[in-house]
Design a protein around this motif. Structure first.
Motif, PDB file in Angstrom:
ATOM      1  N   THR A 564      -6.884  -1.805   3.463  1.00  0.00           N
ATOM      2  CA  THR A 564      -5.967  -1.218   4.449  1.00  0.00           C
ATOM      3  C   THR A 564      -6.386  -1.601   5.862  1.00  0.00           C
ATOM      4  N   PHE A 591      -1.581   3.870   8.719  1.00  0.00           N
ATOM      5  CA  PHE A 591      -1.047   4.643   7.606  1.00  0.00           C
ATOM      6  C   PHE A 591      -1.120   6.147   7.900  1.00  0.00           C
ATOM      7  N   GLY A 594       1.669   6.543  10.169  1.00  0.00           N
ATOM      8  CA  GLY A 594       2.874   6.477   9.350  1.00  0.00           C
ATOM      9  C   GLY A 594       3.159   7.806   8.669  1.00  0.00           C
ATOM     10  N   GLU A 598       6.493  10.016   9.068  1.00  0.00           N
ATOM     11  CA  GLU A 598       7.278  10.440   7.916  1.00  0.00           C
ATOM     12  C   GLU A 598       7.533  11.951   7.958  1.00  0.00           C
ATOM     13  N   HIS A 649       5.319  -1.796  11.491  1.00  0.00           N
ATOM     14  CA  HIS A 649       4.538  -2.390  10.405  1.00  0.00           C
ATOM     15  C   HIS A 649       4.886  -1.759   9.057  1.00  0.00           C
ATOM     16  N   LEU A 650       5.216  -0.475   9.063  1.00  0.00           N
ATOM     17  CA  LEU A 650       5.471   0.255   7.818  1.00  0.00           C
ATOM     18  C   LEU A 650       6.959   0.373   7.496  1.00  0.00           C
ATOM     19  N   GLN A 652       9.486   1.765   9.240  1.00  0.00           N
ATOM     20  CA  GLN A 652      10.108   3.053   9.556  1.00  0.00           C
ATOM     21  C   GLN A 652      11.002   2.996  10.799  1.00  0.00           C
TER      22      GLN A 652
END
Length: 840
Positions: A564, A591, A594, A598, A649-650, A652
């Motif tokens: 990661t 992350f 992220g 979320e 990057h994710l 979203q």
């Protein structure tokens, strides 16, 4: 009437009562004395409208058309246009005859509405025109399946004229490629369902076989019996050729895999040669393959293995042609291909019976020297394109590998070595496969965890590799990967491992290496890649790489955590422009961020902050830009810079954009309801949102629904402006424009954001309906201190005015900058000088 006229009266009464046509009794002047109910119905009038009127008064001014076949001298038959009481006209046949009995004479006119006959004739003429002018070939057969009609397209498709096929069975077109069972199944479907469609091969008059898409339908009469069959034919030759070319490439890949298997399993060169000839012919759709070798002076090649297709009457190359072609390739040490698209120059000419063959010879080596050639022949003209040449050369390289293996050790040892190598190494680059690197990581991680020993990972990604593939082709791209892999392999220290992680990514495992030595090693590799000149196909290419580094145990306690972190570090290197090394830092993991995003999306804590945009001329607020903010549960507000990169990057960003746009639309509606001064609302759109047509369609529908509530429609102007960065359009400008077209038609406008920070391609301004141009804030910040920057912004302002585009300067921090921008012709301004973003 008097009693003496009872017979005449009775006949007329019967005719008036029971005729299904309009019946009129006329006097000598043509005046209607009486008429039946059908006359009233056909003329759409009441009986009193007819009595005393002239039958001529119900006719139009169009001339009558007498019937030439009328034979009675005391009667008149003609066709004419009549008009109903409503004014509607119709065509009718009229028969007028005199009837006498004794001294009494009457005239009886019978009128029949034949407008339906004209409509039927029109439909028949229209059907005939469609039949004659259709670009698809049409065949009509009777119930006995004999041809009764064909159109001009059929003649062009098959070469047969109408007279040549009338009365014959369509079987004359059969190519012989389908068996009896195929046709039985076809006609079973036609009789059972009334239709059939599918691909079929037929033969033209000149003997040429061609593919077509055939649709057969039946025509039935009122009783349900079949009267005709109608076949519509569409030539699919071009589509089949494209499919065939794709199948050739796919099957050649299968042949390459089979050759790898042959290399591992054959017990001697002869068996290998025979297997390769058979494989290339059977998998590659070739007509003939042979292998010729040169073993000793006088260096004349001899054929040691051949294989040909088994079709009857197949044209095969002459032995002298094969040997001459092989000698050319062996002598030059390069591939030799001869086919119709190329000039027939060189010692081998495809002439006479061989003119239909395409030929290629692919040399292979033994012991470092050219030893022989794989010669292949196809019955198709221009068969060997670049992809097939590359694959056949790979097969020849496998032959070279196999021969060297035979010379070095026994067949069993060579086969085991090759199989072991292919299991561990990437077939293209020769580096370790991903599974081998993963196994090595697991071993070093277990050892490091027990002994508290450090190790590091370096994830390498070649910059802009897609451009190399798109510009020069995948064959050149493969060679670049091979050369890059060679540089990496030579740069590794003793004990280090490097493998192909996927695509243009490579992973380095550095045992007993901490963060600083790992950074040094990866920086050395980056420099070597950047300095290297890779020469492939006559092109000199320079390749750079972005590298991420992570070390155990400081950057992660598990392999998953390390991967990661190293992936995040690589992403950071890419975002900073590439050609650099970055180590995973101690900042929150993307992350982790992220996860916060979320959660915020799920609880409605992604909110819009509006920053005013003002007219530099008078300072009036003309618009605002809505910027994303993330509110944490305890109330802390994160600015976009703290989470947008992680969201990008994710994947979203698209959902964040949707949330902000929905809030802006709601705020716009509330402003209208409160009768606030109308302004424009700028919202950002990421590349992900622009690529998602369905999401944009939902956005448009939302705008329409809200517009109906407030009167904001296309006609009165929509206050929404979508901001697009140059980077968002880099992938596919045409797709972005296509997806936005419904929004633009409704009244949305487009602003090109951060102009000057990326490629600043003027094609965006030429091809895209840009209404606003936002100048990058870094350019704005330097306007008062650098004359060159002022000149650039002045040119941007003039360009905007010439194109009818409103220019907006971002990042204005003080009055001096605002005044300088106004003097240069910039229209609007945005920045902390006018106001900070405020949560809506």
């Amino acid at each position: 009437m008097r009693k003496g006229n009872a017979g005449l009266h009775g006949k007329l009464a019967f005719l008036l009562a029971f005729s299904t046509d309009a019946v009129f009794v006329l006097d000598d002047r043509g005046v209607i004395q009486t008429a039946n109910r059908e006359a009233c119905r056909i003329l759409a009038c009441e009986a009193q409208a007819l009595a005393g009127a002239s039958l001529r008064s119900w006719r139009t001014d169009a001339p009558i058309r007498p019937h030439p076949d009328s034979t009675r001298p005391d009667s008149l038959c003609y066709s004419a246009f009549f008009k109903r009481l409503s004014g509607e006209t119709f065509l009718a046949d009229v028969s007028v005859a005199s009837v006498t009995e004794g001294d009494k004479r009457a005239y009886v006119a019978i009128l029949r509405d034949i407008s339906w006959l004209a409509e039927a004739s029109y439909r028949q003429n229209l059907a005939a025109a469609v039949f004659d002018n259709s670009i698809e070939a049409i065949i009509v057969t009777n119930a006995a399946n004999r041809i009764v009609a064909v159109n001009a397209a059929f003649e062009r498709l098959t070469g047969y004229t109408t007279s040549e096929v009338m009365g014959r069975s369509p079987n004359l077109l059969q190519s012989g490629r389908h068996d009896k069972a195929f046709y039985l199944s076809l006609w079973h479907s036609v009789l059972a369902t009334g239709h059939w469609q599918g691909e079929i091969w037929d033969r033209r008059k000149n003997g040429e076989i061609f593919p077509q898409w055939l649709t057969i339908s039946v025509v039935r009469d009122d009783s349900g019996a079949i009267t005709h069959h109608v076949a519509i034919c569409h030539d699919i030759t071009e589509r089949k050729e494209s499919e065939e070319r794709l199948r050739h490439v796919t099957d050649f890949y299968s042949a390459l895999c089979q050759v790898d298997h042959l290399v591992a399993c054959r017990t001697n060169p002869r068996a290998l040669f025979e297997g390769i000839c058979r494989t290339t012919v059977e998998y590659g759709h070739l007509r003939y393959a042979s292998i010729a070798v040169v073993e000793s002076p006088p260096d004349i090649p001899r054929i040691v293995a051949t294989f040909s297709e088994t079709q009857d009457n197949a044209v095969l190359p002459l032995e002298k042609m094969v040997l001459a072609l092989a000698q050319d390739a062996i002598k030059a040490g390069e591939t030799v291909v001869q086919q119709e698209e190329e000039a027939q120059a060189g010692p081998v000419r495809l002439v006479g019976a061989q003119a239909g063959l395409s030929a290629g010879a692919f040399p292979f080596k033994r012991g470092g020297h050219v030893y022989g050639a794989l010669c292949v022949f196809s019955g198709e003209a221009s068969f060997f394109d670049n992809d097939l040449r590359h694959l056949l050369q790979r097969i020849a390289e496998d032959i070279s590998f196999a021969l060297d293996s035979f010379d070095q050790e026994t067949l069993r040892q060579a086969a085991e070595s090759r199989a072991h190598y292919l299991a561990q190494h990437d077939i293209l680059t020769g580096l370790y496969r991903r599974n081998m690197i993963e196994e090595a990581m697991a071993r070093h991680h277990a050892q490091g965890s027990q002994e508290n020993a450090a190790y590091s990972l370096g994830l390498i990604d070649l910059d802009h590799f897609k451009i190399v593939n798109d510009t020069y082709g995948h064959a050149i791209g493969d060679k670049v990967l091979i050369q890059a892999a060679k540089i990496l392999r030579e740069a590794m220290r003793l004990g280090d491992l490097v493998g192909r992680w996927g695509g243009e990514e490579f992973l380095c495992l550095l045992p007993d290496t901490g963060p600083d030595p790992a950074l040094y090693s990866m920086e050395r590799i980056r420099e070597q890649l950047a300095r290297a000149t890779i020469v492939v196909g006559g092109h000199e290419l320079h390749v750079t790489a972005s590298i991420g580094v992570a070390s155990f145990p400081v950057d992660g306690k598990t392999i998953a955590e390390l991967m990661t972190m190293v992936d995040a570090a690589l992403y950071q290197a890419k975002q900073e422009g590439g050609d650099r090394v970055r180590r995973a830092d101690s900042s929150p993991s993307i992350f982790f961020i992220g996860g916060q995003i979320e959660e915020a999306l799920g609880h409605g804590r992604i909110v819009a902050a509006a920053q005013p945009i003002v007219s530099l001329k008078d300072g009036v607020v003309v618009a605002d830009e809505s910027l994303a903010r993330l509110t944490l549960p305890e109330g802390t507000v994160l600015e976009a810079g703290q989470f947008i990169e992680a969201a990008a990057h994710l994947g979203q960003l698209q959902r964040i954009d949707q949330a902000i746009i929905a809030q802006v639309m709601h705020r716009c509606v509330e402003r209208v309801k409160a009768h606030d001064a109308p302004i424009l609302h700028f919202v950002n759109a990421s590349a992900g949102l622009l690529a998602h047509a369905q999401t944009l369609a939902t956005l448009l529908q939302d705008a329409r629904d809200r517009g109906r509530d407030t009167g904001l429609t296309r006609d009165c102007g929509t206050p929404f402006v979508i901001e697009i960065t140059e980077r968002a359009m880099l992938r596919d400008r045409k797709a972005v424009k296509r997806h936005l077209e419904p929004l633009l038609e409704y009244g949305f406008r487009v602003a090109l954001d951060d102009f000057g920070s990326g490629y600043s391609s003027f094609l965006y301004l030429a091809d895209f309906p840009v209404s606003f141009l936002k100048v990058e804030k870094e350019l704005v910040a330097r306007i008062t201190s650098e004359k060159r920057m002022a000149a650039i912004i002045g040119d941007i302002a003039r360009l905007g005015h010439d194109l009818g585009i409103t220019t907006i300067a971002e990042g204005i921090e003080d009055a001096e900058t605002a005044e300088a921008l106004l003097a240069l012709g910039i229209d609007w301004g945005q920045g902390f000088h006018f106001g900070a973003p405020v949560l809506a």
